[in-house]
Write a protein that holds these residues in place. Structure first.
Motif, PDB file in Angstrom:
ATOM      1  N   GLN A 388       0.457  -1.549   0.276  1.00  0.00           N
ATOM      2  CA  GLN A 388      -0.100   0.111  -0.240  1.00  0.00           C
ATOM      3  C   GLN A 388       1.095   1.165   0.104  1.00  0.00           C
ATOM      4  OE1 GLN A 388      -3.370   0.166  -0.302  1.00  0.00           O
ATOM      5  NE2 GLN A 388      -3.591   2.183   0.091  1.00  0.00           N
ATOM      6  N   GLU A 389       1.765   0.984   0.673  1.00  0.00           N
ATOM      7  CA  GLU A 389       2.387   2.245   0.712  1.00  0.00           C
ATOM      8  C   GLU A 389       3.721   2.718  -0.684  1.00  0.00           C
ATOM      9  OE1 GLU A 389       4.642   5.157   3.166  1.00  0.00           O
ATOM     10  OE2 GLU A 389       3.378   4.178   2.985  1.00  0.00           O
ATOM     11  N   MET A 390       4.094   1.584  -1.101  1.00  0.00           N
ATOM     12  CA  MET A 390       4.078   1.737  -2.640  1.00  0.00           C
ATOM     13  C   MET A 390       2.740   1.858  -3.722  1.00  0.00           C
ATOM     14  SD  MET A 390       7.034   1.311  -4.470  1.00  0.00           S
ATOM     15  CE  MET A 390       8.221  -0.015  -3.630  1.00  0.00           C
ATOM     16  N   LYS A 391       2.202   1.848  -3.635  1.00  0.00           N
ATOM     17  CA  LYS A 391       1.747   2.557  -4.384  1.00  0.00           C
ATOM     18  C   LYS A 391       1.365   4.281  -4.173  1.00  0.00           C
ATOM     19  CE  LYS A 391      -1.984  -1.069  -4.695  1.00  0.00           C
ATOM     20  NZ  LYS A 391      -3.248  -2.009  -4.699  1.00  0.00           N
ATOM     21  N   MET A 392       1.232   4.579  -2.364  1.00  0.00           N
ATOM     22  CA  MET A 392       1.339   5.769  -2.417  1.00  0.00           C
ATOM     23  C   MET A 392       2.423   6.358  -3.027  1.00  0.00           C
ATOM     24  SD  MET A 392      -0.519   5.911   1.609  1.00  0.00           S
ATOM     25  CE  MET A 392      -0.156   7.482   1.469  1.00  0.00           C
ATOM     26  N   VAL A 393       3.987   5.741  -2.662  1.00  0.00           N
ATOM     27  CA  VAL A 393       4.991   6.633  -3.312  1.00  0.00           C
ATOM     28  C   VAL A 393       4.593   6.522  -4.639  1.00  0.00           C
ATOM     29  CG1 VAL A 393       7.374   6.180  -3.594  1.00  0.00           C
ATOM     30  CG2 VAL A 393       6.408   5.461  -1.727  1.00  0.00           C
ATOM     31  N   ILE A 394       4.224   5.553  -5.448  1.00  0.00           N
ATOM     32  CA  ILE A 394       3.821   5.508  -6.893  1.00  0.00           C
ATOM     33  C   ILE A 394       2.762   6.767  -7.510  1.00  0.00           C
ATOM     34  CG2 ILE A 394       3.517   4.956  -9.431  1.00  0.00           C
ATOM     35  CD1 ILE A 394       3.969   2.532  -8.195  1.00  0.00           C
ATOM     36  N   ARG A 395       1.494   7.150  -6.637  1.00  0.00           N
ATOM     37  CA  ARG A 395       1.370   8.358  -6.849  1.00  0.00           C
ATOM     38  C   ARG A 395       2.074   9.815  -6.917  1.00  0.00           C
ATOM     39  NH1 ARG A 395      -3.178   9.387  -2.803  1.00  0.00           N
ATOM     40  NH2 ARG A 395      -1.048   9.974  -1.816  1.00  0.00           N
ATOM     41  N   ASP A 396       2.759   9.946  -5.334  1.00  0.00           N
ATOM     42  CA  ASP A 396       3.078  11.395  -5.368  1.00  0.00           C
ATOM     43  C   ASP A 396       4.257  11.203  -5.911  1.00  0.00           C
ATOM     44  OD1 ASP A 396       1.543  10.754  -3.004  1.00  0.00           O
ATOM     45  OD2 ASP A 396       3.064  10.673  -1.553  1.00  0.00           O
ATOM     46  N   GLU A 397       5.024  10.226  -6.605  1.00  0.00           N
ATOM     47  CA  GLU A 397       5.989  10.779  -7.933  1.00  0.00           C
ATOM     48  C   GLU A 397       5.426  11.529  -8.979  1.00  0.00           C
ATOM     49  OE1 GLU A 397       8.473   7.878  -8.582  1.00  0.00           O
ATOM     50  OE2 GLU A 397       9.629   8.092  -6.480  1.00  0.00           O
ATOM     51  N   HIS A 398       4.353  10.815  -9.262  1.00  0.00           N
ATOM     52  CA  HIS A 398       3.902  11.319 -10.927  1.00  0.00           C
ATOM     53  C   HIS A 398       3.155  12.665 -10.378  1.00  0.00           C
ATOM     54  CE1 HIS A 398       3.374   8.176 -13.330  1.00  0.00           C
ATOM     55  NE2 HIS A 398       3.425   7.144 -12.240  1.00  0.00           N
ATOM     56  N   LEU A 399       2.340  13.281  -8.767  1.00  0.00           N
ATOM     57  CA  LEU A 399       2.087  14.416  -8.413  1.00  0.00           C
ATOM     58  C   LEU A 399       2.973  15.236  -8.283  1.00  0.00           C
ATOM     59  CD1 LEU A 399      -1.076  12.467  -6.340  1.00  0.00           C
ATOM     60  CD2 LEU A 399      -1.482  13.669  -8.360  1.00  0.00           C
ATOM     61  N   LEU A 400       4.350  14.219  -7.331  1.00  0.00           N
ATOM     62  CA  LEU A 400       4.628  15.502  -7.198  1.00  0.00           C
ATOM     63  C   LEU A 400       5.416  16.010  -9.415  1.00  0.00           C
ATOM     64  CD1 LEU A 400       7.268  17.216  -5.768  1.00  0.00           C
ATOM     65  CD2 LEU A 400       8.533  15.440  -5.680  1.00  0.00           C
ATOM     66  N   ARG A 401       5.904  14.939  -9.660  1.00  0.00           N
ATOM     67  CA  ARG A 401       6.098  15.690 -11.294  1.00  0.00           C
ATOM     68  C   ARG A 401       5.566  16.538 -12.277  1.00  0.00           C
ATOM     69  NH1 ARG A 401       8.854  18.065 -14.287  1.00  0.00           N
ATOM     70  NH2 ARG A 401       9.699  17.214 -15.541  1.00  0.00           N
ATOM     71  N   LEU A 402       4.106  16.420 -12.140  1.00  0.00           N
ATOM     72  CA  LEU A 402       2.951  17.109 -12.389  1.00  0.00           C
ATOM     73  C   LEU A 402       2.979  18.770 -11.661  1.00  0.00           C
ATOM     74  CD1 LEU A 402       1.025  16.881 -14.754  1.00  0.00           C
ATOM     75  CD2 LEU A 402      -0.531  16.204 -13.016  1.00  0.00           C
ATOM     76  N   LEU A 403       2.882  18.248 -11.064  1.00  0.00           N
ATOM     77  CA  LEU A 403       2.184  19.038 -10.786  1.00  0.00           C
ATOM     78  C   LEU A 403       3.826  20.541  -9.899  1.00  0.00           C
ATOM     79  CD1 LEU A 403       0.455  17.963  -7.606  1.00  0.00           C
ATOM     80  CD2 LEU A 403      -0.426  19.068  -8.939  1.00  0.00           C
ATOM     81  N   THR A 404       4.674  20.341 -10.203  1.00  0.00           N
ATOM     82  CA  THR A 404       5.981  21.048 -10.067  1.00  0.00           C
ATOM     83  C   THR A 404       5.746  22.309 -10.773  1.00  0.00           C
ATOM     84  OG1 THR A 404       7.090  19.320  -8.873  1.00  0.00           O
ATOM     85  CG2 THR A 404       8.376  21.460  -9.813  1.00  0.00           C
TER      86      THR A 404
END
Length: 613
Positions: A388-404
């Protein structure tokens, strides 16, 4: 808090400043904080109205949004420690930092060549021809802000990790209070933080490890700031195409020597810098494009000399540029704004450098965009929790790259608009320099250029969509829908539905404009795919970025308004935001004819201006 008259007398005693005072007649009084004599209107009969000078309120105690965020998100003990620190720091901003910042605008940096004021048109005589030492004269206020930044840990806090993952949030909160009053000293802080992040990530050793210790020190005498020298004469945003600086390897030492020109070197009084250059092989060849760019560490050797201070409690306001020929500070930029920030053209003449990382531009970009502290302190649990943590990490990385890029683009454009409206609220007085408001507008105008430009950031967002093959769109929409699907007060259900529907429209447009079989992820270049649809995506990039920003801001406002400590104004802000048009891109895409006519509107007049062949 104004400097004492004893300090003023020490300033006046400096022979160099006596000379400078002829260039700036009121300079010494302004630097020392002694008000200039002015005409008193109390004895006239023209008006009974007297305008009081506005005073800066305590920036933390008067900011309920920041306080609410910290109460809601920080662990109890962390919240107690952080708020105590912010309350103390906020008083420092009100009582000292704001005044120091104003003095930096009054007296900007001055380049003194040949140990004086230079020759004809300020041109420098080479030291080999008998010239003297060069000095970069900086404001005492700028120097004191540098020392305060060190003591307050504005760079060091996230590396000390006193509050774990929340250390980055503490740093961000302090910079939020510091920035409006610091007259852009946040620029060297940001570059120093970025440099420290790079050195930490590569587990720096030797000289680089020493540099990291300097960057993250709280001791003003030990603290260093860093520059980032990237922009060259051909441009700054396209480093892949515009970087012409050459790095030649020294056979004996393994180090490098840099040759080239850096056209915009902000915070040029820095002790060190990270520089982009292309490594030249034995045959004199370099690799073009992004692949050929490498990142180098350069210690400038610029020493801060205290011209009237005897210890670090005073202000150094001379930067000794020395007699070293390998680094030539050619001239300071005469800018529209950010005048207090020394920005220079610097020539590299065989400058000693250490290779940090090949293709370092990418590394630096990713480090600046780091999800604040989360990756550094992530702890893995049991297998189920880990998945579950890995899914959150992947999601956060995608969001970070988009939102930056989106966050930089949107906040920069909004800042100019908001400050301009603020100036207008003061009428004619807002246009007067003594109010300090014109300075805010000038300095804010640099953000859409400095952080982008807007078009470059919009195209960065497009690259994110392509490289993820559209996966980032799924993560974006799922995050918003899941976040707004929990139990909400009835007053927030309508705004939540508006944000969800707008987000779906934005994602639908992006998916239409870049179907999976046409993405760069297939191994084909953008040019090899359907140019018509991709042209639509690129031509709509600005509006698409604004749409992503408006939808995500709506999500954040609703989320903040839904917690138990929210105020009525939080709810109203979420409602009002969601009532505007959130999606700015058409539901069915654009017509290629419209794009052609857009170009025609721009080019029609330009063609008429061209001379006949």
């Amino acid at each position: 808090m104004r400097p004492s008259r004893r300090v003023y007398s020490r300033v006046v005693a400096s022979p160099m400043l006596k000379a400078i005072s002829h260039l700036h007649p009121l300079l010494l009084r302004r630097v020392a904080g002694i008000p200039n004599a002015c005409t008193s209107y109390s004895s006239t009969f023209t008006s009974s109205f007297y305008q009081d000078e506005p005073e800066l309120p305590d920036p933390y105690s008067t900011d309920p949004l920041l306080q609410g965020y910290l109460i809601r998100n920080l662990p109890k003990q962390t919240h107690t420690d952080v708020t105590a620190d912010l309350s103390r720091f906020s008083r420092l901003v009100k009582e000292q930092i704001d005044g120091l910042g104003r003095s930096c605008e009054t007296w900007g940096p001055v380049l003194l060549t040949n140990g004086g004021f230079g020759g004809a048109k300020g041109r420098r005589t080479d030291h080999a021809e008998g010239g003297g030492r060069d000095f970069l004269l900086i404001s005492p206020g700028w120097s004191l802000l540098r020392k305060m930044s060190a003591r307050e840990g504005l760079v060091s806090a996230p590396y000390e990790r006193k509050h774990g993952d929340w250390s980055r949030v503490q740093q961000a909160a302090k910079l939020y209070l510091f920035s409006p009053s610091s007259e852009l000293f946040t620029c060297p802080i940001a570059m120093s933080d970025g440099a420290a992040a790079v050195l930490k990530d590569i587990k720096a050793k030797g000289e680089l490890a020493v540099a990291f210790e300097h960057l993250t020190s709280r001791d003003p005498a030990h603290f260093w700031t860093s520059g980032q020298w990237m922009t060259e004469r051909r441009g700054g945003s396209d480093v892949a195409g515009a970087t012409e600086t050459i790095a030649k390897k020294n056979a004996n030492s393994g180090s490098f020597s840099l040759y080239g020109d850096k056209h915009f070197c902000s915070a040029s009084d820095a002790n060190m810098t990270l520089v982009l250059a292309r490594i030249q092989d034995e045959g004199g060849n370099v690799t073009s494009g992004t692949k050929g760019i490498s990142l180098f560490y350069v210690e400038t050797g610029f020493g801060h000399r205290g011209m009237w201070s005897e210890d670090d409690k005073g202000a150094d306001f001379g930067v000794d540029l020395g007699v070293e020929q390998s680094l030539h500070l050619r001239r300071l930029k005469n800018k529209l704004g950010t005048r207090q920030l020394p920005t220079a053209e610097i020539e590299l003449r065989g400058t000693p450098a250490i290779l940090v990382e090949t293709r370092g531009a990418l590394l630096l970009t990713l480090e600046v965009a780091r999800l604040l502290g989360a990756a550094e302190g992530r702890n893995w649990g049991q297998q189920g929790e880990e998945q579950q943590e890995m899914k959150m990490v992947i999601r956060d990385e995608h969001l970070l790259r988009l939102l930056t890029p989106i966050a930089k683009l949107y906040t920069a454009k909004q800042a100019v608009r908001v400050v301009s409206e603020g100036l207008e609220c003061f009428g004619g007085e807002g246009y007067m320099e003594e109010t300090g408001i014109p300075c805010l507008l000038r300095d804010t105008q640099v953000l859409p250029i400095w952080e982008g430009t807007t078009n470059v950031l919009a195209m960065d967002m497009v690259r994110v969509l392509h490289k993820s093959r559209g996966a980032v769109l799924t993560h974006f929409l799922d995050h918003i829908e899941e976040g707004l699907s929990h139990h909400l007060p009835s007053v927030l259900k309508t705004p939540a539905n508006q944000v969800i529907q707008a987000s779906r429209s934005v994602v639908d447009f992006a998916r239409w404009a870049m179907p999976e079989d046409k993405s760069v992820g297939t191994g084909k270049s953008i040019e090899a795919n359907d140019k018509g649809i991709l042209q639509v995506l690129e031509s709509s990039a600005r509006n698409l970025a604004y749409s992503f920003a408006r939808c995500y801001v709506g999500y954040l406002l609703i989320d903040h308004a839904s917690w138990t400590g929210a105020q009525a104004t939080d709810v109203f802000a979420a409602q009002r935001w969601s009532n505007q048009q959130l999606c700015l891109v058409p539901a069915q895409g654009c017509n290629s004819v419209d794009i052609a006519m857009d170009k025609e509107l721009v080019n029609e007049g330009l063609r008429k201006m061209q001379p006949p062949h």
